[in-house]
Scaffold this motif. Sequence first.
Motif, PDB file in Angstrom:
ATOM      1  N   GLU A  79      79.468  72.032  41.632  1.00 27.76           N
ATOM      2  CA  GLU A  79      80.373  70.993  41.257  1.00 27.76           C
ATOM      3  C   GLU A  79      81.552  71.275  40.747  1.00 27.76           C
ATOM      4  O   GLU A  79      82.586  70.869  41.207  1.00 27.76           O
ATOM      5  N   ASN A  80      81.423  72.591  39.871  1.00 25.55           N
ATOM      6  CA  ASN A  80      82.803  72.996  39.088  1.00 25.55           C
ATOM      7  C   ASN A  80      83.626  73.459  40.487  1.00 25.55           C
ATOM      8  O   ASN A  80      84.976  73.288  40.453  1.00 25.55           O
ATOM      9  N   ARG A  83      85.381  70.555  42.160  1.00 24.15           N
ATOM     10  CA  ARG A  83      86.267  69.802  41.232  1.00 24.15           C
ATOM     11  C   ARG A  83      87.622  70.561  41.458  1.00 24.15           C
ATOM     12  O   ARG A  83      88.452  70.128  41.444  1.00 24.15           O
ATOM     13  N   ASP A 106      85.624  67.178  33.531  1.00 25.48           N
ATOM     14  CA  ASP A 106      84.756  68.391  32.954  1.00 25.48           C
ATOM     15  C   ASP A 106      85.011  68.407  31.486  1.00 25.48           C
ATOM     16  O   ASP A 106      86.340  68.252  31.037  1.00 25.48           O
ATOM     17  N   ARG A 108      84.938  70.585  29.219  1.00 23.54           N
ATOM     18  CA  ARG A 108      85.649  71.870  28.492  1.00 23.54           C
ATOM     19  C   ARG A 108      87.096  71.548  28.860  1.00 23.54           C
ATOM     20  O   ARG A 108      87.963  71.852  28.092  1.00 23.54           O
ATOM     21  N   PRO A 142      84.082  62.444  29.054  1.00 23.75           N
ATOM     22  CA  PRO A 142      83.061  62.956  29.712  1.00 23.75           C
ATOM     23  C   PRO A 142      81.954  63.671  28.816  1.00 23.75           C
ATOM     24  O   PRO A 142      82.155  64.141  27.736  1.00 23.75           O
TER      25      PRO A 142
END
Length: 189
Positions: A79-80, A83, A106, A108, A142
């Motif tokens: 998924e990262n 994105r 995200d 982070r 998030p």
Amino acid sequence: MRLLFFILTFILVVAAITSAKGADTNTTVSSTVVTDKAPPTANSPSVVVNNSDVCKTAAAGAIQTQILGISSGITITDENCERIKLSRSLYSMGMKVAAVSTLCADPRVWDAMYMAGTVCPYMGDIGDSARSKWEENPDMIPEGSQVFKKVEMVKQEENKTTGMTDGQKLLKFILAGMVMHSGIVAFVP
């Protein structure tokens, strides 16, 4: 010399017998039927993901017993990676705020933006108005954000030191105004 000959002959015979026992096979031969007793093997499918534009990885595995064999293969979505690719596409189309918003999903990235003083966009708002709206709607942050948890803990500590929440302060203000309006002399601590 004769003794040495018997010893060497004995060693050769023992070596031949033990090596013959080590060469057992799984095949049984009877008078008319040849039966192979080797169990079948479960083979995993080959899952190949070698395109650099696909955000997936592959995993395959197999289990084999005497009775049953099972094998399977799957692909796992990163998924990262998706994105980042979406954000690059939006940025290349000139949609810079949308690109940043995509990355801000995200936790982070959200934390890094908050700590840098450039808060993630909120429903089209940027800058200080976005910061105030994020603080008004913490449920939209998030899940997994560490910075916002610490900010909330600091606010709760401040409320504990004053002894009153904002709602209690407002109630006290309203009551004081009602008392002053009615003309009754009262002391509200």
